[in-house]
Design a protein around this motif. Structure first.
Motif, short mmCIF file in Angstrom:
data_model
loop_
_atom_site.label_atom_id
_atom_site.label_comp_id
_atom_site.label_asym_id
_atom_site.label_seq_id
_atom_site.Cartn_x
_atom_site.Cartn_y
_atom_site.Cartn_z
N ASP A 122 -12.94 7.41 5.31
CA ASP A 122 -11.91 8.42 5.02
C ASP A 122 -12.12 8.90 3.59
O ASP A 122 -12.40 8.10 2.70
N ASP A 123 -11.98 10.20 3.36
CA ASP A 123 -12.16 10.73 2.01
C ASP A 123 -10.97 10.44 1.11
O ASP A 123 -11.07 10.57 -0.10
N SER A 124 -9.85 9.99 1.67
CA SER A 124 -8.65 9.73 0.88
C SER A 124 -8.53 8.25 0.52
O SER A 124 -8.30 7.41 1.40
N PRO A 125 -8.66 7.92 -0.77
CA PRO A 125 -8.51 6.52 -1.19
C PRO A 125 -7.15 5.94 -0.81
O PRO A 125 -7.05 4.77 -0.42
N SER A 126 -6.10 6.75 -0.88
CA SER A 126 -4.77 6.21 -0.55
C SER A 126 -4.65 5.93 0.94
O SER A 126 -4.04 4.93 1.34
N ASP A 127 -5.24 6.76 1.80
CA ASP A 127 -5.23 6.48 3.24
C ASP A 127 -6.03 5.22 3.54
O ASP A 127 -5.58 4.36 4.32
N ARG A 128 -7.21 5.10 2.94
CA ARG A 128 -8.02 3.90 3.16
C ARG A 128 -7.26 2.65 2.75
O ARG A 128 -7.22 1.66 3.47
N SER A 129 -6.62 2.72 1.61
CA SER A 129 -5.85 1.58 1.09
C SER A 129 -4.68 1.24 2.02
O SER A 129 -4.41 0.07 2.29
N THR A 130 -4.00 2.25 2.51
CA THR A 130 -2.86 2.03 3.42
C THR A 130 -3.33 1.35 4.70
O THR A 130 -2.74 0.36 5.13
N TYR A 131 -4.40 1.85 5.32
CA TYR A 131 -4.89 1.26 6.56
C TYR A 131 -5.36 -0.17 6.34
O TYR A 131 -5.11 -1.05 7.17
#
Length: 166
Positions: free
Chosen positions: A19-28
């Motif tokens: 995922d290009d979004s660090p915050s999405d990766r972190s959330t998942y």
């Protein structure tokens, strides 16, 4: 509730989050760590190229794939990882915040097991579908292996086979 994925030889469940979004990766990652009853090896990647190389070196048990990546789209990634010469045995869950029915259908056609809009995700929902994708993919490959074994046995048998019954 006990996990549906068998824990046989599996000591660590490897999941890639692309995922290009660090915050999405972190959330998942956080969600999976809180819900998975397994030891985990979660690897986060920003680009499709990173994920393709990681899959080649050490394939994951499941891959979460965003549509928008810096170097390619999720659909382009699926075309590469599920191409005609690919032996990929990784279930892929396609995620996007900008989806529509056409994109969903195209991702499934290219080999994604699931497709979800990011806005509909929750911790338990995501883990449930990761489990389901792994279980479904494993079952399909077990069935295909059994069919290959049966075919080999039938081809190599020099004796006749008598079928009795219906």
């Amino acid at each position: 509730m006990p996990s549906r994925i068998e824990k046989p030889q599996l000591t660590t469940l490897r999941i890639f989050i692309v995922d290009d979004s660090p915050s999405d990766r972190s959330t998942y990652t956080r969600w999976i760590q809180r819900t998975a009853p397994f030891r985990l090896d979660i690897q986060e990647m920003e680009t499709g190229a990173q994920a393709l190389e990681a899959c080649r070196v050490s394939p994951p048990h499941c891959l979460l794939l965003d549509y928008h990546l810096p170097d390619m789209t999720g659909l382009e990634f699926l075309e590469k990882v599920r191409g005609p010469h690919s032996q990929s045995k990784t279930p892929i869950i396609f995620l996007t915040g900008y989806g529509n029915e056409e994109l969903a259908a195209h991702s499934i056609k290219l080999g994604a097991q699931e497709y979800f809009n990011k806005n509909t995700l929750s911790e338990k929902f995501l883990w449930h579908h990761i489990e389901e994708a792994i279980e479904q993919f494993s079952s399909i490959h077990r069935i295909l292996a059994l069919e290959r074994q049966s075919s080999i046995i039938l081809q190599s048998s020099s004796d006749g086979i008598l079928v009795v019954g219906n």
